[in-house]
Design an enzyme around this catalytic site. Sequence first.
Site, PDB file in Angstrom:
ATOM      1  N   ASP A  52     -16.413  13.703   6.140  1.00 48.67           N
ATOM      2  CA  ASP A  52     -16.856  12.581   6.991  1.00 48.67           C
ATOM      3  C   ASP A  52     -17.687  11.613   6.164  1.00 48.67           C
ATOM      4  O   ASP A  52     -18.165  11.957   5.075  1.00 48.67           O
ATOM      5  CB  ASP A  52     -17.675  13.056   8.202  1.00 48.67           C
ATOM      6  CG  ASP A  52     -18.024  11.895   9.148  1.00 48.67           C
ATOM      7  OD1 ASP A  52     -17.116  11.089   9.465  1.00 48.67           O
ATOM      8  OD2 ASP A  52     -19.195  11.745   9.542  1.00 48.67           O
ATOM      9  N   SER A  53     -17.861  10.412   6.701  1.00 50.68           N
ATOM     10  CA  SER A  53     -18.707   9.427   6.034  1.00 50.68           C
ATOM     11  C   SER A  53     -20.172   9.851   6.069  1.00 50.68           C
ATOM     12  O   SER A  53     -20.985   9.294   5.345  1.00 50.68           O
ATOM     13  CB  SER A  53     -18.567   8.078   6.727  1.00 50.68           C
ATOM     14  OG  SER A  53     -19.069   8.180   8.045  1.00 50.68           O
ATOM     15  N   CYS A  76     -13.227  12.101  10.459  1.00 53.96           N
ATOM     16  CA  CYS A  76     -13.731  10.729  10.493  1.00 53.96           C
ATOM     17  C   CYS A  76     -12.577   9.869  10.999  1.00 53.96           C
ATOM     18  O   CYS A  76     -11.533   9.782  10.346  1.00 53.96           O
ATOM     19  CB  CYS A  76     -14.132  10.306   9.080  1.00 53.96           C
ATOM     20  SG  CYS A  76     -14.623   8.589   8.935  1.00 53.96           S
TER      21      CYS A  76
HETATM   22  N1  DGL Z   1     -17.782   9.424  12.060  1.00 56.61           N
HETATM   23  C1  DGL Z   1     -16.876   8.474  11.563  1.00 56.61           C
HETATM   24  C2  DGL Z   1     -15.766   8.149  12.515  1.00 56.61           C
HETATM   25  O1  DGL Z   1     -15.320   9.059  13.188  1.00 56.61           O
HETATM   26  C3  DGL Z   1     -17.387   7.373  10.701  1.00 56.61           C
HETATM   27  C4  DGL Z   1     -18.291   6.392  11.236  1.00 56.61           C
HETATM   28  C5  DGL Z   1     -18.749   5.406  10.189  1.00 56.61           C
HETATM   29  O2  DGL Z   1     -19.036   5.813   9.059  1.00 56.61           O
HETATM   30  O3  DGL Z   1     -18.831   4.212  10.542  1.00 56.61           O
HETATM   31  O4  DGL Z   1     -15.288   7.053  12.600  1.00 56.61           O
END
Ligand code: DGL
Length: 270
Positions: A7-8, A70
């Site tokens: 994930d980010s 993500c």
């Molecule tokens: N949690 C991520 C998603 O599902 C990333 C959110 C982000 O870094 O903006 O999109």
Amino acid sequence: MAVGIFDSGLGGLTVLDAVAKRLPEVPFVYYGDNSHTPYGTRDPQDVYELTTAGVQRLFDAGCDLVILACNTASAVALRKMQESWVPKDKRVLGVFVPLIEALTERQWGDNSPPREVAVKHVALFATPATVSSRAFQRELAFRAIGVDVEAQACGGVVDAIEDGDMILAEALVRSHVEALLRKMPSPDAAVLGCTHYPLLEEVFSDALGPGVTVFSQANLVAASLADYLGRHPAMVGPGSESLYLTTGDPRRVANKATQFLRRKIDFTAA
Ligand code: DGL
């Protein structure tokens, strides 16, 4: 034997928690790109480069299968990665498809033609990059007809969660839900299309009011991963240790992760 979760930042922990409960015998290696979060306001090339770098780190840690926990990376980078980057003996799977299969009442991997489904008005909450990719609508159109989707780009929510400012995050969620309800007054389902948002699921549900079914990804992804590993047991890679990696400050990230998951988690530098 290890499976990678990417994930980010902290959002993928909602998926990690569910998959680790569902598959306690499988070691998971988590990678949070906390020093580059949020991805949701970055351009597609940037998201692609950051995502491939993180996934490569997970391959190097002994994972043959990586889940992009993500939505932004799944929506913006996954297709290109699968077409031209993922080595033949590795797999990278996203979090969109299990969610859409649940929404459209399909069994995993059912690729029959699109048909009418029970839900008719769907509210999608996601990052600006996920919303502008229209990946959700595209995947939905492969499986269902006659579903009206209204998307709300929830600017600021991921930043507030990553900063640990849950009061601001809650206020932003309430204003994004109000904005969505002005465009679609009576959704019958709402999709939390960002893995950070389950950390505020109660706020979304409360702001949406009764009668709206909220679809959140963690348990759906866990069930779909269990099914996938049942069919492809060899995809549990050679790594044997659970590990939490971050590109951010390990102590700071560990503190926040411990607070969110209510159990102690130690991160190390990626
Ligand atoms: N949690 C991520 C998603 O599902 C990333 C959110 C982000 O870094 O903006 O999109």
